[in-house]
Write an enzyme that holds these catalytic residues in place. Structure first.
Site, short mmCIF file in Angstrom:
data_model
loop_
_atom_site.label_atom_id
_atom_site.label_comp_id
_atom_site.label_asym_id
_atom_site.label_seq_id
_atom_site.Cartn_x
_atom_site.Cartn_y
_atom_site.Cartn_z
N LEU A 161 0.83 -1.20 0.00
CA LEU A 161 0.00 0.00 0.00
C LEU A 161 0.87 1.25 0.00
O LEU A 161 1.93 1.29 0.61
CB LEU A 161 -0.93 0.01 1.22
CG LEU A 161 -1.90 -1.17 1.35
CD1 LEU A 161 -2.84 -0.93 2.52
CD2 LEU A 161 -2.68 -1.42 0.07
N GLY A 197 0.86 -5.26 0.79
CA GLY A 197 -0.11 -5.24 -0.30
C GLY A 197 0.29 -6.09 -1.48
O GLY A 197 -0.58 -6.61 -2.21
N ASN A 222 3.68 -7.68 6.71
CA ASN A 222 4.51 -7.07 7.75
C ASN A 222 3.89 -5.81 8.35
O ASN A 222 4.58 -4.93 8.84
CB ASN A 222 5.89 -6.75 7.19
CG ASN A 222 5.84 -5.74 6.05
OD1 ASN A 222 4.87 -5.69 5.30
ND2 ASN A 222 6.88 -4.93 5.91
N GLU A 223 2.56 -5.74 8.32
CA GLU A 223 1.88 -4.52 8.78
C GLU A 223 2.23 -4.13 10.21
O GLU A 223 2.37 -2.94 10.52
CB GLU A 223 0.36 -4.70 8.64
CG GLU A 223 -0.19 -4.51 7.24
CD GLU A 223 0.01 -5.71 6.33
OE1 GLU A 223 -0.44 -5.68 5.18
OE2 GLU A 223 0.63 -6.70 6.79
#
Length: 302
Positions: free
Chosen positions: A108, A153, A177-178
């Site tokens: 993202l 993303g 890996n957010e």
């Protein structure tokens, strides 16, 4: 067949704020070699679709340099391109890959989530939801030819495909890996990961924000094959032939049976999911964390 068609219509009925862009966003070129009679290349600023050497197969390339960040514009163009391919009876399968060196997609676009207003955050998250739904519920065979790093993303896109081929390069990490950025994967992406690698492995991967090198990604089930970098496209084509040997109606009904319950959870909760995202991303602490990360990236470039 009625079940698959009904699912497709339901997904298409979802509100799309970019519908008016459809006519202007994509341009057609002359018929291209391969892909069968009448096959054409078409593209937009950030997405290129070309017929593959095999009949009935298209190759969709992301070209949003330097790292294929999923900006609102790229998300929009990907959805439009997918819809165009769904409606084109020439194609039965699509290989998704990158036109940018060493990266499939970095995920993202954080600039879409930092320093903007709530209306923009809502529009952006609706576009993210829509891309996942289009990919996850597609009647086409979708194969991810992962020819570069694939975090966050990028991993979302690959997990929504039917099959994943990853280049054997230790720098090409894949995962969600957010949490390392102080944010959280949405429930529907969590569900997708659980469906792919199992609950315990998904829980560990999500909490720790793990990025897997190729061998580990294969072992845990994040990808289906790891091959030398120069064999990714040919392997994807070989796998596509296997999937396309199955009658479309039987494969599509089976895919729908497997995936529709997961997709329905989001379809029924789209607005609350958007509201939760806007509320979360608007927090001062989250905005500060994102600004800090973006500043670090800018410092590296400088």
């Amino acid at each position: 067949m009625a079940l698959a068609v009904g699912m497709r219509v339901a997904a298409r009925a979802l509100f799309r704020p970019w519908t008016l862009l459809r006519g202007a966003a994509l341009g057609c070129t002359e018929p291209a070699a391969g892909g069968g009679d009448g096959a054409r290349s078409f593209g937009s600023q950030r997405v290129l679709v070309e017929p593959a050497p095999a009949a009935g197969v298209a190759v969709m390339k992301f070209k949003n340099p330097p790292v294929n960040s999923l900006s609102l514009e790229l998300l929009t163009e990907l959805v439009i391109s997918l819809e165009k391919l769904e409606n084109d009876k020439t194609y039965r399968g699509v290989i998704l890959t990158s036109d940018c060196p060493r990266v499939f997609s970095a995920g993202l676009d954080l600039t879409e989530m930092c320093g903007r207003n709530p209306a923009h955050y809502a529009e952006y998250w609706k576009a993210v939801q829509e891309l996942w739904l289009q990919l996850y519920l597609s009647n086409l065979v979708l194969i991810a030819a992962i020819n570069g790093a694939c975090p966050a993303g990028g991993c979302l896109i690959s997990l929504a495909c039917d099959y994943r081929v990853l280049a054997d390069n230790p720098k090409y990490l894949i995962g969600l890996n957010e949490t390392l950025l102080g944010i959280v994967a949405p429930f529907w992406l969590k569900d997708t990961l659980v469906n792919t690698i199992g609950h315990r492995a998904a829980e560990r991967a999500l909490q720790l924000g793990l990025l897997f090198p190729p061998a580990e990604a294969l072992q845990v089930g994040m990808v289906d094959q790891v091959v030398p970098e120069d064999q990714v496209q040919n392997t994807a084509l070989s796998v596509m032939a296997q999937w396309m040997a199955i009658a479309d109606h039987a494969r599509q009904l089976t895919k729908n049976m497997m995936r529709k319950p997961t997709a329905d959870r989001l379809v029924k909760q789209r607005d609350p999911d958007i509201q939760n995202f806007v509320s979360f991303i608007s927090r001062d602490s989250i905005q500060k964390s994102l600004r800090t990360y973006l500043d670090k990236l800018k410092a590296k470039k400088d």
